[in-house]
Design a protein around this motif. Structure first.
Motif, PDB file in Angstrom:
ATOM      1  N   SER A 113       1.610   5.960  -3.567  1.00 19.13           N
ATOM      2  CA  SER A 113       1.981   5.425  -2.263  1.00 19.13           C
ATOM      3  C   SER A 113       2.334   6.551  -1.296  1.00 19.13           C
ATOM      4  O   SER A 113       1.957   6.519  -0.122  1.00 19.13           O
ATOM      5  N   LEU A 116      -2.055  -0.355   5.145  1.00 22.65           N
ATOM      6  CA  LEU A 116      -3.267   0.400   5.487  1.00 22.65           C
ATOM      7  C   LEU A 116      -4.065  -0.270   6.600  1.00 22.65           C
ATOM      8  O   LEU A 116      -4.755   0.408   7.362  1.00 22.65           O
ATOM      9  N   THR A 174      -1.978  10.781   3.695  1.00 22.39           N
ATOM     10  CA  THR A 174      -3.379  10.679   4.105  1.00 22.39           C
ATOM     11  C   THR A 174      -3.510   9.903   5.406  1.00 22.39           C
ATOM     12  O   THR A 174      -4.319  10.244   6.278  1.00 22.39           O
ATOM     13  N   LEU A 197      -0.761   8.117  -0.046  1.00 28.29           N
ATOM     14  CA  LEU A 197      -1.408   7.276   0.958  1.00 28.29           C
ATOM     15  C   LEU A 197      -0.765   7.467   2.331  1.00 28.29           C
ATOM     16  O   LEU A 197      -1.465   7.501   3.352  1.00 28.29           O
ATOM     17  N   ASP A 205       0.821  -1.210   0.000  1.00 30.89           N
ATOM     18  CA  ASP A 205       0.000   0.000   0.000  1.00 30.89           C
ATOM     19  C   ASP A 205       0.855   1.260   0.000  1.00 30.89           C
ATOM     20  O   ASP A 205       0.510   2.263  -0.635  1.00 30.89           O
TER      21      ASP A 205
END
Length: 322
Positions: free
Chosen positions: A140, A198, A146, A143, A46
């Motif tokens: 990535s 994640l 975030t 992510l 992820d």
């Protein structure tokens, strides 16, 4: 007869060695932070980037068998997840096989994809591959940003909630305890180099919620007892409150741990990292709600009567030695 993990009317002095507990927590946080800086995290697909291959088979999915035929290819981090959908046919079995980026490339080479497909077709010669998608380093990185933002916003929201429900001293103590939990959880993943993806972010957010639930229970009893025992020192009121809620805290933690232990043993590799994070979070969250959050509350001090305005509120008991 009710089951009790601790006897009634306990009178444990949790703050007789308060400075030692805070010191141990501080040392553990420094070690966790140092491990993160030196070793970093073992990011999963992820956060690292890689290629996702969807498989469609007429045979039931055996993830262990899939992994066994892919292991000889030496692909690095491989995630295999079975996909269920009520719209699928009765003889349609779908999986997502995610392979980490090879040698920094955004997507794996076509030869590697063909090797993966050939290996999987040894399980089912009629297996098809409807889609192949790649996640590059840019996605990535987004992510990761975030995920950090999600955890930070959760902590800020909890800070505001505790501040509005109690007082700022309670809010600061709760958030410091949450920060302690998150740092130690990230630290154990860095130290043991367990895959961080994640699912672990989801576990961190769950740990934050679990820990604050325990802390709020203790703080609510503290607030009640501050009004009930107006002449008792804050240290004594905190000890009374923690002892009164100790049975509930341990019962919740033990029952949660039993369920997580069953998932850890029987759940398989797909959720083992998530469950490990939750188990660690339950231990750390229980510890921090008793020793960390309450210890900081003792240091900061609180006022005794919320119906009266007091310019010295929040500092009246700040001189008490922990």
């Amino acid at each position: 007869m009710r089951l009790r993990l601790v006897r009634e009317n306990t009178s444990i002095d949790f703050f007789s060695r308060g400075r030692i507990w805070l010191g141990l927590s501080a040392i553990a946080m420094v070690i966790a932070f140092a491990s993160f800086l030196i070793q970093g995290l073992n990011f999963g697909i992820d956060f690292q980037g890689g290629t996702s291959i969807r498989t469609d088979s007429s045979q039931p999915v055996d993830i262990a068998e899939y992994r066994a035929v892919l292991d000889p290819l030496d692909l690095g981090d491989v995630s295999i997840v079975s996909v269920d959908d009520p719209l699928f046919d009765d003889d349609q079995y779908v999986t997502l096989v995610r392979v980490q980026a090879q040698d920094g490339d955004e997507r794996i080479a076509s030869e590697t994809i063909e090797a993966i497909q050939s290996a999987l077709r040894t399980i089912d010669p009629g297996m098809t591959f409807p889609s192949i998608e790649s996640v590059g380093p840019k996605v990535s990185g987004e992510l990761i940003q975030t995920a950090i933002l999600a955890v930070a916003l959760a902590v800020v929201a909890i800070l505001l909630y505790i501040w509005l429900r109690f007082e700022w001293q309670f809010a600061v103590g709760a958030v410091l305890a949450l920060t302690h939990d998150v740092i130690l959880t990230i630290g154990i993943f860095s130290e043991l180099q367990i895959k961080f993806d994640l699912a672990i972010i989801a576990a961190l957010l769950t740990i934050v919620g679990y820990s604050i639930n325990d802390t709020v229970i203790v703080f609510d009893r503290v607030r009640e007892n501050l009004r009930k025992y107006k002449q008792k020192p804050l240290k004594e009121v905190l000890n009374i409150s923690i002892n009164e809620t100790l049975s509930r805290t341990l019962m919740t933690s033990v029952t949660t741990m039993l369920a997580l232990l069953a998932l850890f043993i029987l759940g398989g590799d797909v959720i083992r990292g998530f469950v490990f994070a939750m188990m660690w979070g339950v231990l750390i969250g229980t510890y921090s709600s008793i020793f960390v959050a309450s210890a900081f509350l003792l240091v900061l001090g609180v006022k005794r009567d919320w119906s009266k305005k007091d310019p010295s509120a929040g500092t009246r008991y700040g001189h008490i030695d922990t």
